[in-house]
Design an enzyme around this catalytic site. Sequence first.
Site, PDB file in Angstrom:
ATOM      1  N   GLY A 134       0.771  -1.250   0.000  1.00 51.05           N
ATOM      2  CA  GLY A 134       0.000   0.000   0.000  1.00 51.05           C
ATOM      3  C   GLY A 134       0.795   1.288   0.000  1.00 51.05           C
ATOM      4  NE  ARG A 166      -2.184  -3.149  -4.060  1.00 51.62           N
ATOM      5  CZ  ARG A 166      -2.231  -3.330  -2.745  1.00 51.62           C
ATOM      6  NH1 ARG A 166      -2.142  -2.311  -1.928  1.00 51.62           N
ATOM      7  NH2 ARG A 166      -2.391  -4.536  -2.239  1.00 51.62           N
ATOM      8  CG  PHE A 221     -12.279  -0.644   2.934  1.00 50.92           C
ATOM      9  CD1 PHE A 221     -11.514  -1.254   3.916  1.00 50.92           C
ATOM     10  CD2 PHE A 221     -11.901  -0.807   1.600  1.00 50.92           C
ATOM     11  CE1 PHE A 221     -10.398  -2.007   3.582  1.00 50.92           C
ATOM     12  CE2 PHE A 221     -10.787  -1.557   1.258  1.00 50.92           C
ATOM     13  CZ  PHE A 221     -10.042  -2.161   2.251  1.00 50.92           C
ATOM     14  CB  VAL A 222     -10.311   4.999   1.991  1.00 53.78           C
ATOM     15  CG1 VAL A 222     -11.338   5.908   2.671  1.00 53.78           C
ATOM     16  CG2 VAL A 222      -9.173   4.676   2.952  1.00 53.78           C
ATOM     17  CG  ASP A 271      -5.561  -3.801  -1.611  1.00 45.66           C
ATOM     18  OD1 ASP A 271      -5.070  -3.336  -0.560  1.00 45.66           O
ATOM     19  OD2 ASP A 271      -5.970  -4.973  -1.713  1.00 45.66           O
ATOM     20  CE  LYS A 316     -10.114   2.791   7.337  1.00 51.23           C
ATOM     21  NZ  LYS A 316     -10.787   1.508   7.076  1.00 51.23           N
ATOM     22  CG  ASP A 334      -8.425  -0.094  10.223  1.00 55.48           C
ATOM     23  OD1 ASP A 334      -9.061   0.464  11.127  1.00 55.48           O
ATOM     24  OD2 ASP A 334      -8.924  -0.954   9.479  1.00 55.48           O
ATOM     25  CD  GLU A 368       1.557   0.923   7.170  1.00 50.80           C
ATOM     26  OE1 GLU A 368       1.137   1.021   5.993  1.00 50.80           O
ATOM     27  OE2 GLU A 368       1.335  -0.060   7.897  1.00 50.80           O
ATOM     28  CG  ASP A 369      -1.308   1.805   3.211  1.00 54.98           C
ATOM     29  OD1 ASP A 369      -1.072   1.570   4.415  1.00 54.98           O
ATOM     30  OD2 ASP A 369      -1.753   0.936   2.443  1.00 54.98           O
TER      31      ASP A 369
HETATM   32  P1  IMP Z   1      -4.109  -2.114  10.741  1.00 55.89           P
HETATM   33  O1  IMP Z   1      -3.170  -3.186  11.166  1.00 55.89           O
HETATM   34  O2  IMP Z   1      -5.521  -2.456  11.126  1.00 55.89           O
HETATM   35  O3  IMP Z   1      -3.721  -0.736  11.221  1.00 55.89           O
HETATM   36  O4  IMP Z   1      -4.163  -2.141   9.161  1.00 55.89           O
HETATM   37  C1  IMP Z   1      -3.214  -1.498   8.423  1.00 55.89           C
HETATM   38  C2  IMP Z   1      -3.187  -1.991   6.993  1.00 55.89           C
HETATM   39  O5  IMP Z   1      -4.452  -2.467   6.568  1.00 55.89           O
HETATM   40  C3  IMP Z   1      -2.832  -0.844   6.082  1.00 55.89           C
HETATM   41  O6  IMP Z   1      -1.435  -0.755   5.890  1.00 55.89           O
HETATM   42  C4  IMP Z   1      -3.597  -1.174   4.841  1.00 55.89           C
HETATM   43  O7  IMP Z   1      -2.807  -1.981   3.976  1.00 55.89           O
HETATM   44  C5  IMP Z   1      -4.796  -1.962   5.301  1.00 55.89           C
HETATM   45  N1  IMP Z   1      -6.013  -1.114   5.434  1.00 55.89           N
HETATM   46  C6  IMP Z   1      -6.565  -0.626   6.558  1.00 55.89           C
HETATM   47  N2  IMP Z   1      -7.651   0.122   6.314  1.00 55.89           N
HETATM   48  C7  IMP Z   1      -7.782   0.137   4.977  1.00 55.89           C
HETATM   49  C8  IMP Z   1      -8.726   0.781   4.066  1.00 55.89           C
HETATM   50  O8  IMP Z   1      -9.656   1.505   4.436  1.00 55.89           O
HETATM   51  N3  IMP Z   1      -8.517   0.543   2.748  1.00 55.89           N
HETATM   52  C9  IMP Z   1      -7.497  -0.237   2.275  1.00 55.89           C
HETATM   53  N4  IMP Z   1      -6.600  -0.831   3.067  1.00 55.89           N
HETATM   54  C10 IMP Z   1      -6.743  -0.659   4.411  1.00 55.89           C
HETATM   55 MG    MG Z   2      -3.644  -3.628   2.073  1.00 56.20          MG
END
Ligand code: IMP
Ligand code: MG
Length: 171
Positions: free
Chosen positions: A40, A161, A148-149, A155, A127, A99, A95-96
């Site tokens: 991402g 992407r 969800f974005v 993606d 988020k 969440d 990081e993208d």
């Molecule tokens: P986390 O571990 O829950 O913080 O998730 C982080 C990863 O989940 C990010 O690096 C993204 O690759 C993916 N992710 C989380 N939310 C989204 C979203 O809204 N759209 C797309 N990918 C997401």
């Molecule tokens: Mg991802």
Amino acid sequence: MSAKPLITAEEIDRELAEMGKRITEDYAGKDVLLVGVLRGAFMVMADLARHIHLPCEFDFMAVSSYGASTQTSGVVRILKDLDEEIAGRHVVIVEDIIDSGLTLNYLIKSLKVRKPASLEVAALLLKEGVQRAPLDVKYSAFTVGPEFVVGYGLDYAGRYRNLPYVGVMEP
Ligand code: IMP
Ligand code: MG
């Protein structure tokens, strides 16, 4: 399915320019190692780096936490580790989106034991209200709601992407 624009390419560029300027000032006189979290972060990494005016090296890690679902599994798998040694270096994780924070938490833990001189995080998106792990994100550009974005590296089931903006999925 399509994606309704939420953050435009112009807004992203403006914020990444600002973030790059802060990083350039904060690390003045130092070398930095940018660590992109694949897949991402590839777009943020490329565009942010163009606004960082310092000696810079690049490395990537690949992790997987989602599979094809839009819900976090809480399980982080390292698919590709760093190629570089990071001991004594100034590392910025790029990081993208953050969440639940589980991915980042895991990354920070596994990089800290390698004794970098410093370790900070630069994320395009946070988020709102959903971070489950306590996080210290020094650089971030936008806060989004729980929806969800996609786009700009993000993606849904492997797609979207390549959108130059961040959008919200709509049926
Ligand atoms: P986390 O571990 O829950 O913080 O998730 C982080 C990863 O989940 C990010 O690096 C993204 O690759 C993916 N992710 C989380 N939310 C989204 C979203 O809204 N759209 C797309 N990918 C997401
Ligand atoms: Mg991802």
